[in-house]
Design a protein around this motif. Structure first.
Motif, mmCIF file in Angstrom:
data_model
loop_
_atom_site.group_PDB
_atom_site.id
_atom_site.type_symbol
_atom_site.label_atom_id
_atom_site.label_comp_id
_atom_site.label_asym_id
_atom_site.label_seq_id
_atom_site.Cartn_x
_atom_site.Cartn_y
_atom_site.Cartn_z
ATOM 1 N N ASP A 1 0.790 -1.289 -0.110
ATOM 2 C CA ASP A 1 0.176 -0.025 0.111
ATOM 3 C C ASP A 1 0.984 1.143 -0.062
ATOM 4 O OD1 ASP A 1 -2.130 -1.774 0.277
ATOM 5 O OD2 ASP A 1 -2.684 -1.367 2.406
ATOM 6 N N GLU B 1 1.582 4.263 -3.104
ATOM 7 C CA GLU B 1 0.962 5.711 -2.714
ATOM 8 C C GLU B 1 2.313 6.488 -2.994
ATOM 9 O OE1 GLU B 1 -0.604 8.552 0.685
ATOM 10 O OE2 GLU B 1 -0.703 6.498 0.804
ATOM 11 N N HIS B 2 3.707 5.891 -2.682
ATOM 12 C CA HIS B 2 4.891 6.815 -2.628
ATOM 13 C C HIS B 2 6.085 6.204 -3.437
ATOM 14 C CE1 HIS B 2 3.146 8.990 0.755
ATOM 15 N NE2 HIS B 2 2.949 7.879 1.384
#
Length: 180
Positions: free
Chosen positions: A145, A149-150
């Protein structure tokens, strides 16, 4: 015949007690030391920087024989120390922050986990004390996750090499992101 059996019974009991005593000692030696709280004023074992003012996961190594605690301002610095030839084969106890259980800006030491069991994201956009750092997580799903996102790449502890630490950040950019 019965008297011969009972003759050896005390010796057998003493031997059993001796063996159980040995196994108790082995269990005490094999017990893993608990993580130590990172205090204000603690300095990184590698770079000498203060640890607590900086964001991102930190690291901690407890040496096997001496039980000396080495604290690190980032997982990057911890791996830089652990992967040195003189340290790589040692069985130190290692801890990192589980970033799925704590805030990036100020990691809580209640979230320290076994570094060898953690899953890492290398090369994300999130910065730590030394710029690029290895985000550490207790589960693959949390690491995945975070990676979605990053950015970055998910790796297990055993897959991390010095090249991962050296190729992610040019040497001149160590603190530029922290000053912005």
């Amino acid at each position: 015949m019965k008297s011969v059996r009972f003759k050896f019974l005390p010796a057998l009991l003493m031997f059993a007690v001796f063996l159980s005593g040995c196994s108790g000692e082995a269990e005490k030696v094999a017990e893993k030391p608990a993580p130590v709280h990172i205090e204000d004023g603690d300095e990184c074992h590698v770079c000498g920087m203060a640890i607590t003012p900086f964001p991102g996961p930190k690291g901690e190594v407890i040496t096997e024989k001496e039980q000396t605690v080495h604290k690190f301002c980032s997982t990057r610095d911890m791996f830089a120390w652990v992967l040195q030839p003189e340290n790589v084969m040692r069985k130190h106890t290692l801890y990192v922050h589980d970033m799925s259980q704590t805030e990036w800006a100020s990691p809580d030491d209640a979230a320290l986990i076994d570094a060898r069991e953690a899953v890492y994201v290398v090369g994300s956009e999130r910065k730590g004390a030394m710029g690029q750092t290895l985000a550490s997580f207790s589960t693959e799903s949390a690491a995945h996750d975070f990676m979605m996102e990053h950015g970055g790449e998910m790796l297990q502890y055993d897959a991390i090499t010095l090249e991962h630490l050296n190729t992610e950040m040019p040497a001149g950019d160590m603190h530029s992101d922290m000053q912005r």
